[in-house]
Design a protein around this motif. Structure first.
Motif, short mmCIF file in Angstrom:
data_model
loop_
_atom_site.label_atom_id
_atom_site.label_comp_id
_atom_site.label_asym_id
_atom_site.label_seq_id
_atom_site.Cartn_x
_atom_site.Cartn_y
_atom_site.Cartn_z
N LYS A 1 -51.51 75.21 0.73
CA LYS A 1 -50.79 75.41 1.97
C LYS A 1 -51.82 75.75 3.13
O LYS A 1 -51.43 75.39 4.33
CB LYS A 1 -50.21 76.55 1.78
N THR A 2 -53.00 76.25 2.96
CA THR A 2 -53.98 76.46 3.97
C THR A 2 -54.47 75.22 4.35
O THR A 2 -54.52 74.96 5.50
CB THR A 2 -55.14 77.30 3.16
N VAL A 3 -54.87 74.52 3.49
CA VAL A 3 -55.27 73.00 3.93
C VAL A 3 -54.15 72.30 4.71
O VAL A 3 -54.60 71.72 5.83
CB VAL A 3 -55.83 72.09 2.63
N ALA A 4 -52.69 72.07 4.29
CA ALA A 4 -51.86 71.42 5.02
C ALA A 4 -51.74 72.33 6.55
O ALA A 4 -51.38 71.67 7.69
CB ALA A 4 -50.45 71.82 4.26
N GLY A 5 -51.77 73.73 6.51
CA GLY A 5 -51.56 74.39 7.68
C GLY A 5 -52.79 74.14 8.74
O GLY A 5 -52.39 73.77 10.03
N ALA A 6 -53.94 73.83 8.06
CA ALA A 6 -55.13 73.39 9.02
C ALA A 6 -54.82 72.01 9.65
O ALA A 6 -54.98 71.73 10.60
CB ALA A 6 -56.17 73.49 8.30
N ALA A 7 -54.34 71.30 8.78
CA ALA A 7 -54.09 69.74 9.31
C ALA A 7 -53.12 69.73 10.06
O ALA A 7 -52.93 68.78 11.28
CB ALA A 7 -53.85 69.10 7.94
N LEU A 8 -51.82 70.56 10.10
CA LEU A 8 -50.80 70.75 11.06
C LEU A 8 -51.50 70.95 12.19
O LEU A 8 -50.77 70.48 13.38
CB LEU A 8 -49.81 71.55 10.56
N ARG A 9 -52.16 72.16 12.40
CA ARG A 9 -52.77 72.77 13.46
C ARG A 9 -53.50 71.73 14.43
O ARG A 9 -53.52 71.53 15.42
CB ARG A 9 -53.56 74.15 13.35
N ARG A 10 -54.35 70.86 13.58
CA ARG A 10 -55.20 70.09 14.26
C ARG A 10 -54.25 68.96 14.92
O ARG A 10 -54.64 68.13 15.97
CB ARG A 10 -56.09 69.25 13.09
N ALA A 11 -53.12 68.56 14.24
CA ALA A 11 -52.38 67.44 14.63
C ALA A 11 -51.60 67.93 16.18
O ALA A 11 -51.18 67.01 16.86
CB ALA A 11 -51.25 67.01 13.57
N LYS A 12 -51.43 69.18 15.98
CA LYS A 12 -50.64 69.50 17.32
C LYS A 12 -51.55 70.04 18.26
O LYS A 12 -50.93 70.15 19.67
CB LYS A 12 -49.69 70.98 16.90
N ALA A 13 -52.70 69.92 18.15
CA ALA A 13 -53.85 70.45 19.10
C ALA A 13 -53.86 69.44 20.08
O ALA A 13 -53.85 68.09 20.14
CB ALA A 13 -55.32 70.75 18.50
#
Length: 422
Positions: free
Chosen positions: A406-418
Motif C-alpha cells: 500500500k505504501t508503494v502504491a500510495g507513493a506511485a499515486l502521489r507521483r502520478a498526481k503531482a
C-alpha cells in the motif's frame, strides 16, 4: 460533477456484524485451547466447525500466507506416505488427521490476522484468560484445595486442564510474556491486575515441574527485555524497562521461595533440577534413543509410521526433528526444517519495525524460537498453541507485506498526481 474525488466506501452494517461475530468466535476458540483434558477436545470440535464455516463464507489465502499452506500440506503428505509402510495402521490415520487439522488451524489464524489486525489483541487476551484459569485449576489441584483436584495433576505435577504437564507449562509462556510487555509499556494504573495474573501463571508453570517449560520461560523473558531495550532508544524508557524487569524478577523469585516452603514442592523441585534424569541418560534413555533413531531413520525414506517408534523403544521420540523423520519421512523432515527457518526469518526481518502488530509479532517470534529449541527434547508436532504461534508470525508477516504494498502504491499515486514542472 467534481472530477478526481473518490467517495469513501459505504458502511455496511451487515458485514461489520459478521466480522465482529467472527472475531468473537475466534476469541472463544483460542480460549478453548487451554482445556485439553481428553481428545477430541472441545477446541478441535469448535475450531473444525469454525474453519469450515469460514471457508464457505470467504476465508482468503493470500500469496503471503500461501507458502505456509504449501509447506504444511507437503509435511502432512509425508505423514500420509509413512502410513504405507506400517504393518498395522492402528491409530496412525487418526494421528495424521489431527496433524492435518492443526496445520489448517495455523493457516486459518494467519489468514484472519492478515484480514483484520485487531484480532491479534483478542487472541492474546483470550490466551491470557485461558492461561489464568487453567493455571488456577493446576495450582488448586496440586495442593488438593478443590474436590476432584487430582484430575488436574499427574505424577505429583500440576497439569491444569491438559493431559501432560510438559504441554501445560509451555502453553503459559506466551500469555505471560504478553502481560510482561504490558507491564513494561502501559500505564502503571493497570499493573495490579497484570501482576496478579502473571503470578498465577508463573506459579502454575513452576508447579508443572517441566524443565523444558522452566528453560523456555527464562529464555523468553530475557529475550523480551533484550529486544525491547534494542528497540527503544530513549534512556528514560530503557531505565523503566530495567527497573520494572528487575522488580518483577524479585517478586517472582519471592513467590517461588514461598512455594518451596511446602515439603511436597521442595522435594520434587530438588529432584527435577538434576540436569540429567535416569530416563535421559540410562540404557535406551532419551539421548540413546535419539542416536539410534536418527541412524534408523536414514534407512527409511518414508519413515516408519506415526506412533511406531514407541513400540520399538520404551518411549516416544521426544525430539521433534527425529519425530519428523520417523512419522513424516524425509519429505516431512525437509518441509519442517524449511518451515521453521522461513518463519524465523520472517520474524527477524520485521522484528523492530514500528507497527501496531509489532508487539504481538515479537512475543510470538520469541516463544516460537524457544519452542524450536525445546523441541530437541520433546515432541511438539501436536501442540495446539505451537500452530497458533506459527499463524501469528505468518499473519503479522502478511500484514507487513500488505503495508509495504500500500505504501508503494500510495507513493506511485502521489507521483502520478503531482503537477508537471519544466
Amino acid at each position: 460533477m467534481a472530477i478526481g474525488v473518490t467517495q469513501a466506501p459505504a458502511f455496511r452494517p451487515q458485514l461489520a456484524a459478521v466480522a465482529i461475530f467472527g472475531s468473537a468466535m475466534v476469541t472463544f476458540g483460542v480460549f478453548l485451547s487451554g482445556f485439553v483434558i481428553a481428545e477430541p477436545a472441545p477446541y478441535e470440535l469448535f475450531m473444525a466447525a469454525l474453519i469450515g464455516l469460514w471457508a464457505l463464507f470467504g476465508l482468503k489465502i493470500s500469496r503471503y500466507t500461501a507458502p505456509l499452506l504449501a509447506l504444511l500440506i507437503l509435511f502432512n503428505t509425508g505423514g500420509i506416505l509413512s502410513l504405507t509402510v506400517m504393518k498395522e495402521l492402528g491409530g496412525g490415520p487418526m494421528y495424521i488427521a489431527v496433524s492435518a487439522f492443526l496445520a489448517l488451524s495455523s493457516v486459518f489464524y494467519a489468514a484472519i490476522i492478515e484480514a483484520r489486525q485487531e484480532r491479534l489483541k483478542l487472541i492474546f487476551n483470550a490466551w491470557v484468560a485461558a492461561g489464568v484459569i487453567t493455571s488456577l485449576l493446576g495450582i488448586l489441584g496440586y495442593f488438593g484445595a478443590i474436590p476432584g483436584g487430582e484430575q488436574f495433576t499427574l505424577y505429583d505435577r500440576a497439569k491444569g486442564a491438559f493431559q501432560d504437564p510438559n504441554v501445560f507449562g509451555p502453553f503459559l509462556v506466551a500469555p505471560s510474556l504478553y502481560l510482561m510487555h504490558g507491564l513494561l509499556t502501559d500505564r502503571l494504573s493497570r499493573a495490579p491486575v497484570r501482576i496478579l495474573c502473571l503470578l498465577v501463571m508463573v506459579l502454575g508453570l513452576f508447579l508443572s515441574f517441566s524443565r523444558a517449560a522452566w528453560a523456555l520461560y527464562l529464555f523468553c523473558a530475557c529475550a523480551l527485555v533484550f529486544i525491547m531495550l534494542m528497540k527503544e532508544r530513549t534512556g528514560a524508557f530503557r531505565l523503566k524497562i530495567l527497573v520494572l524487569a528487575l522488580g518483577g524478577a524479585i517478586l517472582m523469585i519471592s513467590a517461588l521461595v514461598i512455594a518451596l516452603q511446602f515439603e511436597q514442592v521442595s522435594s520434587l523441585f530438588s529432584s527435577r533440577t538434576q540436569l540429567v534424569q535416569e530416563y535421559d541418560g540410562g540404557h535406551l534413555g532419551r539421548f540413546e534413543r535419539h542416536r539410534i533413531g536418527f541412524l534408523m531413520a536414514m534407512e527409511h525414506p518414508l519413515g516408519i509410521g506415526p506412533m511406531v517408534f514407541s513400540t520399538l523403544f520404551p518411549e516416544d521420540e521426544h525430539n521433534i526433528w527425529l519425530k519428523s523423520l520417523t512419522s513424516y519421512g524425509w519429505l516431512g523432515f525437509i518441509c519442517y526444517v524449511t518451515l521453521i527457518f522461513w518463519t524465523v526469518a520472517i520474524g527477524f526481518r520485521f522484528l523492530l519495525l514500528d507497527r501496531p502488530w509489532q508487539p504481538y509479532l515479537m512475543i510470538a517470534w520469541i516463544v516460537l524460537i524457544g519452542h524450536t529449541a525445546i523441541g530437541t527434547v520433546i515432541d511438539t508436532d501436536h501442540w495446539r498453541h505451537f500452530y497458533l504461534l506459527l499463524g501469528i508470525v505468518w499473519g503479522c508477516g502478511a500484514l507487513e507485506y500488505r503495508h509495504r504494498q500500500k505504501t508503494v502504491a500510495g507513493a506511485a499515486l502521489r507521483r502520478a498526481k503531482a503537477p508537471l514542472t519544466f
